[in-house]
Design a protein around this motif. Structure first.
Motif, PDB file in Angstrom:
ATOM      1  N   TYR A  43     -18.535 -52.545  39.638  1.00 54.36           N
ATOM      2  CA  TYR A  43     -18.956 -53.643  40.500  1.00 54.36           C
ATOM      3  C   TYR A  43     -19.878 -54.629  39.773  1.00 54.36           C
ATOM      4  CZ  TYR A  43     -17.546 -50.103  43.943  1.00 54.36           C
ATOM      5  OH  TYR A  43     -16.867 -49.137  44.656  1.00 54.36           O
ATOM      6  N   PHE A 102     -21.402 -55.319  50.569  1.00 54.19           N
ATOM      7  CA  PHE A 102     -21.632 -56.204  49.429  1.00 54.19           C
ATOM      8  C   PHE A 102     -21.760 -57.647  49.906  1.00 54.19           C
ATOM      9  CE2 PHE A 102     -19.480 -52.773  46.951  1.00 54.19           C
ATOM     10  CZ  PHE A 102     -20.428 -52.616  45.947  1.00 54.19           C
ATOM     11  N   ASP A 103     -22.534 -58.429  49.176  1.00 56.43           N
ATOM     12  CA  ASP A 103     -22.618 -59.869  49.400  1.00 56.43           C
ATOM     13  C   ASP A 103     -22.015 -60.545  48.179  1.00 56.43           C
ATOM     14  OD1 ASP A 103     -23.245 -62.534  49.712  1.00 56.43           O
ATOM     15  OD2 ASP A 103     -25.343 -62.196  50.221  1.00 56.43           O
ATOM     16  N   GLN A 112     -23.721 -50.130  45.508  1.00 54.67           N
ATOM     17  CA  GLN A 112     -23.538 -50.041  44.059  1.00 54.67           C
ATOM     18  C   GLN A 112     -23.012 -48.668  43.644  1.00 54.67           C
ATOM     19  OE1 GLN A 112     -27.551 -50.789  42.860  1.00 54.67           O
ATOM     20  NE2 GLN A 112     -27.280 -53.009  42.677  1.00 54.67           N
ATOM     21  N   TYR A 146     -24.846 -58.603  41.028  1.00 55.57           N
ATOM     22  CA  TYR A 146     -24.741 -57.152  41.210  1.00 55.57           C
ATOM     23  C   TYR A 146     -26.114 -56.516  41.379  1.00 55.57           C
ATOM     24  CZ  TYR A 146     -24.315 -52.242  39.850  1.00 55.57           C
ATOM     25  OH  TYR A 146     -24.420 -50.876  39.806  1.00 55.57           O
ATOM     26  N   GLN A 188     -27.440 -56.312  44.899  1.00 56.79           N
ATOM     27  CA  GLN A 188     -26.648 -55.634  45.936  1.00 56.79           C
ATOM     28  C   GLN A 188     -27.368 -54.372  46.412  1.00 56.79           C
ATOM     29  OE1 GLN A 188     -24.004 -57.068  47.100  1.00 56.79           O
ATOM     30  NE2 GLN A 188     -23.386 -58.490  45.482  1.00 56.79           N
TER      31      GLN A 188
END
Length: 266
Positions: A181, A49-50, A63, A55, A58
């Motif tokens: 997320y 993840f960044d 995810q 979201y 990603q």
């Protein structure tokens, strides 16, 4: 056991970041489950993840990565993904069964976890961060809630609990069962509890099929599939089962961090 581990991870996060994990960094950005991954022996997933991007930007494999600790085995087990035909512009991703406590939703009309004091500010322990976003990237952020802000006492204040997901609404965004997320879904990241001025009666769900009083109630509350109780981790890391019949005013006192109305459960 899941909640106990999540509570321990939140305490370690507090030691590193100087505050409790925010429910979301900001709208559309990293949620508390994403933030806690490195503290839950999920560093490899965390690295995919960044935290600076939304979201929807990603990687798809991140995810859709389901982590066992975010699922209550009484309700379901992974894999469990949000329905892409319902989430529309939000890519499908892992669901989960826990939400942060945004407070009682008294005195403001924003998202359940809106921590911005300009908007009144949610009065729970899991609220949005102070964040600076430039050209759709988070350039800086910090938690809003520290242990010192919980003047009602960490042993008397809710942190995270089981969120209500009626059986016939699982995996659907509109009732708060989108990807855990996905920072766009405040009803997935956080729930509210109890009563307050100009607020609905946000009691605990009475069972897996409870849809009384319509969406204005049941898509915002806590609830479990355990008979008669809902489980929570408090800010001191203790885990308690709270009866579904608990008075809403008592729930409000447990859900707010600094109202001066302390409740000690038996």
């Amino acid at each position: 056991n899941n909640l106990k581990q999540i509570g321990t991870a939140a305490a370690t996060f507090h030691a590193d970041w100087g505050g409790l994990p925010p429910s979301r960094i900001s709208n559309k950005y990293a949620t508390w489950p994403m933030q806690l991954l490195p503290y839950l022996e999920q560093k490899n997933l965390a690295n995919r993840f960044d935290m600076a991007v939304r979201y929807q930007d990603q990687p798809e494999d991140a995810q859709q990565s389901c982590v066992n600790i975010f699922f209550c085995p009484t309700r379901r087990k992974p894999p469990s993904l949000s329905d892409p035909t319902i989430t529309n512009h939000s890519p499908t991703g892992s669901t989960g069964d826990y939400a942060g406590c945004g407070g009682s939703r008294a005195g403001y009309n924003g998202d359940l976890d809106d921590g911005d004091p300009v908007n009144g500010g949610a009065n729970g322990t899991m609220v949005t961060a102070e964040a600076t976003i430039v050209q759709k990237r988070v350039v800086s952020w910090r938690p809003r809630v520290r242990y010192s802000d919980i003047t009602d006492g960490t042993s008397n204040t809710l942190l995270i609990g089981e969120r209500h997901v009626p059986r016939d609404t699982m995996n659907t965004k509109d009732i708060g069962d989108g990807s855990i997320y996905d920072g766009e879904h405040h009803r997935t990241a956080a729930r509210v509890i109890g009563t307050g001025p100009n607020a609905y009666n946000f009691d605990l769900a009475k069972g897996p099929n409870d849809k009384t009083s319509g969406q204005a109630r049941w898509q915002r509350i806590f609830g479990s599939y355990h008979p008669g109780v809902c489980n929570f981790v408090f800010c001191d890391g203790s885990v308690r089962s709270i009866s579904n019949s608990t008075n809403s005013d008592v729930l409000r006192r447990l859900g707010t961090k600094d109202d001066g109305e302390v409740v000690v459960l038996p």
